[in-house]
Design a protein around this motif. Sequence first.
Motif, short mmCIF file in Angstrom:
data_model
loop_
_atom_site.label_atom_id
_atom_site.label_comp_id
_atom_site.label_asym_id
_atom_site.label_seq_id
_atom_site.Cartn_x
_atom_site.Cartn_y
_atom_site.Cartn_z
N ALA A 39 7.22 1.93 16.22
CA ALA A 39 8.03 1.40 15.12
C ALA A 39 8.81 2.54 14.48
CB ALA A 39 7.15 0.71 14.09
N THR A 40 9.98 2.21 13.92
CA THR A 40 10.85 3.20 13.30
C THR A 40 11.31 2.67 11.94
OG1 THR A 40 12.89 2.28 14.20
CG2 THR A 40 11.69 3.85 15.60
N VAL A 41 12.24 3.38 11.36
CA VAL A 41 12.80 2.93 10.09
C VAL A 41 13.48 1.57 10.23
CG1 VAL A 41 15.02 4.10 10.39
CG2 VAL A 41 14.13 3.74 8.08
N THR A 42 13.89 1.20 11.44
CA THR A 42 14.49 -0.12 11.65
C THR A 42 13.50 -1.23 11.30
OG1 THR A 42 15.95 0.73 13.37
CG2 THR A 42 15.54 -1.64 13.37
N GLU A 43 12.25 -1.07 11.73
CA GLU A 43 11.22 -2.05 11.36
C GLU A 43 10.96 -2.02 9.85
OE1 GLU A 43 11.14 -1.85 15.59
OE2 GLU A 43 11.02 -0.20 14.14
N CYS A 44 11.08 -0.85 9.26
CA CYS A 44 10.90 -0.74 7.80
C CYS A 44 11.93 -1.60 7.07
CB CYS A 44 11.03 0.70 7.35
SG CYS A 44 9.70 1.78 7.87
N CYS A 45 13.13 -1.71 7.62
CA CYS A 45 14.16 -2.52 6.98
C CYS A 45 13.74 -3.98 6.90
CB CYS A 45 15.47 -2.40 7.74
SG CYS A 45 16.28 -0.79 7.58
N ALA A 46 13.13 -4.50 7.96
CA ALA A 46 12.68 -5.89 7.94
C ALA A 46 11.63 -6.10 6.86
CB ALA A 46 12.13 -6.27 9.31
N VAL A 47 10.73 -5.14 6.71
CA VAL A 47 9.70 -5.23 5.69
C VAL A 47 10.33 -5.11 4.30
CG1 VAL A 47 7.56 -4.23 4.81
CG2 VAL A 47 7.99 -4.32 7.28
N ALA A 48 11.30 -4.21 4.16
CA ALA A 48 11.97 -4.03 2.87
C ALA A 48 12.65 -5.32 2.43
CB ALA A 48 12.99 -2.90 2.97
N LEU A 49 13.29 -6.01 3.36
CA LEU A 49 13.98 -7.25 3.01
C LEU A 49 12.99 -8.33 2.61
CD1 LEU A 49 16.67 -7.11 5.82
CD2 LEU A 49 17.08 -6.85 3.35
N LEU A 95 1.09 -3.62 7.74
CA LEU A 95 -0.29 -3.24 7.45
C LEU A 95 -0.39 -2.87 5.98
CD1 LEU A 95 -1.25 -0.79 10.34
CD2 LEU A 95 -2.22 -3.06 9.96
N HIS A 96 -1.52 -3.22 5.35
CA HIS A 96 -1.72 -2.77 3.97
C HIS A 96 -2.75 -1.64 3.91
CE1 HIS A 96 -5.41 -5.23 4.00
NE2 HIS A 96 -5.78 -4.55 2.94
N ARG A 97 -3.35 -1.30 5.06
CA ARG A 97 -4.31 -0.18 5.14
C ARG A 97 -3.76 0.89 6.07
NH1 ARG A 97 -9.06 -2.81 7.80
NH2 ARG A 97 -7.40 -4.12 8.62
N MET A 98 -4.21 2.14 5.85
CA MET A 98 -3.68 3.26 6.61
C MET A 98 -4.37 3.44 7.96
SD MET A 98 -3.25 7.25 5.43
CE MET A 98 -2.38 6.92 3.92
N ALA A 99 -5.34 2.61 8.31
CA ALA A 99 -6.17 2.81 9.51
C ALA A 99 -5.33 3.20 10.72
CB ALA A 99 -6.94 1.53 9.81
N ARG A 100 -5.59 4.41 11.26
CA ARG A 100 -4.78 4.97 12.34
C ARG A 100 -4.77 4.07 13.57
NH1 ARG A 100 -1.26 8.64 10.39
NH2 ARG A 100 -2.30 10.01 8.90
N LYS A 101 -5.90 3.50 13.90
CA LYS A 101 -5.97 2.71 15.13
C LYS A 101 -5.12 1.44 15.05
CE LYS A 101 -10.17 0.18 13.73
NZ LYS A 101 -11.59 -0.09 14.07
N LEU A 102 -4.77 1.02 13.83
CA LEU A 102 -3.95 -0.17 13.66
C LEU A 102 -2.46 0.13 13.52
CD1 LEU A 102 -6.18 -2.01 11.01
CD2 LEU A 102 -6.19 -2.32 13.50
N ARG A 103 -2.10 1.42 13.39
CA ARG A 103 -0.75 1.80 13.02
C ARG A 103 0.32 1.60 14.09
NH1 ARG A 103 -0.08 5.45 8.96
NH2 ARG A 103 2.13 4.98 9.25
N PRO A 104 0.03 1.81 15.39
CA PRO A 104 1.13 1.77 16.37
C PRO A 104 1.95 0.49 16.29
CG PRO A 104 -0.82 2.67 17.39
CD PRO A 104 -1.25 2.16 16.04
N GLY A 105 3.27 0.66 16.16
CA GLY A 105 4.19 -0.47 16.18
C GLY A 105 4.28 -1.24 14.88
N LYS A 106 3.58 -0.79 13.84
CA LYS A 106 3.59 -1.53 12.58
C LYS A 106 4.05 -0.63 11.43
CE LYS A 106 0.10 -4.94 13.85
NZ LYS A 106 -1.14 -5.64 13.43
N VAL A 107 4.31 -1.27 10.30
CA VAL A 107 4.75 -0.56 9.09
C VAL A 107 3.65 -0.62 8.06
CG1 VAL A 107 6.43 -0.50 7.22
CG2 VAL A 107 7.18 -1.07 9.55
#
Length: 293
Positions: A139-149, A206-218
């Motif tokens: 995931a990149t800042v592009t995915e962040c935009c969807a979450v921001a909206l 994601l609302h938690r920082m858990a590393r194993k859950l992070r790939p591909g998510k914001v």
Amino acid sequence: MTPITEVAGRRLPLSNLEKVIHPATGTTKGEILHYYARTAEALLPHVRDRPMSFLRYPDGPDGQLFFTKNPPPGTPSWVRTTPVPHSDDPRARQVVIDDLPSLMWAANLVVEFHTPQWAAGAPAVADRMVFDLDPGAPATVTECCAVALWLRERLAADGLDAYAKTSGSKGLHILVPLAPTPSDAVSAYAKGLAVEGEAALPGLVLHRMARKLRPGKVFVDHSQNAAAKTTAAPYTLRARAEPTMSAPLTWDEVEARRNLSLLLDDIAPRLDRYGDLFAPLADPDRAGARPLP
């Protein structure tokens, strides 16, 4: 010999002006100081009367980086400091950057500027809320935009206005002006929205920082609303190989996924075009700052 410059009646030694701080672009310390002088009118309202923390990187991002909340050794007597009641040390004080001379003195140290969500006169009573949207690769800042909206729409449903800026790193920051509210209450509300976002966009948020859950998510980092936490200030330069900025965006840019990485030389033209897009955050009357529901 260190040159002395007079700034608004204060004499400042400005050192090593030709030193390269951001190696990818060859950006020098002198260029950084010029940037802060040029941007001061927009930047100062967002840091004024707030205890300041510094991430110092005097030898560039590949050198030693150190985070400090205490006034640095040699802080001039005319630089304002304020008590920090939430600190474990009852004598603790932090610098407050209220004016151009103080800003230029701090910029000469080569720092990132970080502030809490509350003012010096009202510790742990927030007048804004922040969400730090942090993407986990791929995931990149592009995915962040969807979450921001999504966040913008959800906040609007509660009568709250949202403003977006680049983080200067991988993601986005969303800020919300508030009527003064205890930081604990803001933290609880922000966490609730992050949890709600994960339920609404389970493949993305994601609302938690858990590393194993992070790939591909914001990761929607709500923790910076805690009274003791800080966030990169609007218009601060970041300690990166390139001189990336944490700078305001229009919502049209977020929707179009453009201009999501801004560099030092981008800011002056943007200020000329838009003015300070974050001006409402520094003016509660313009922002229509509202209480949490």
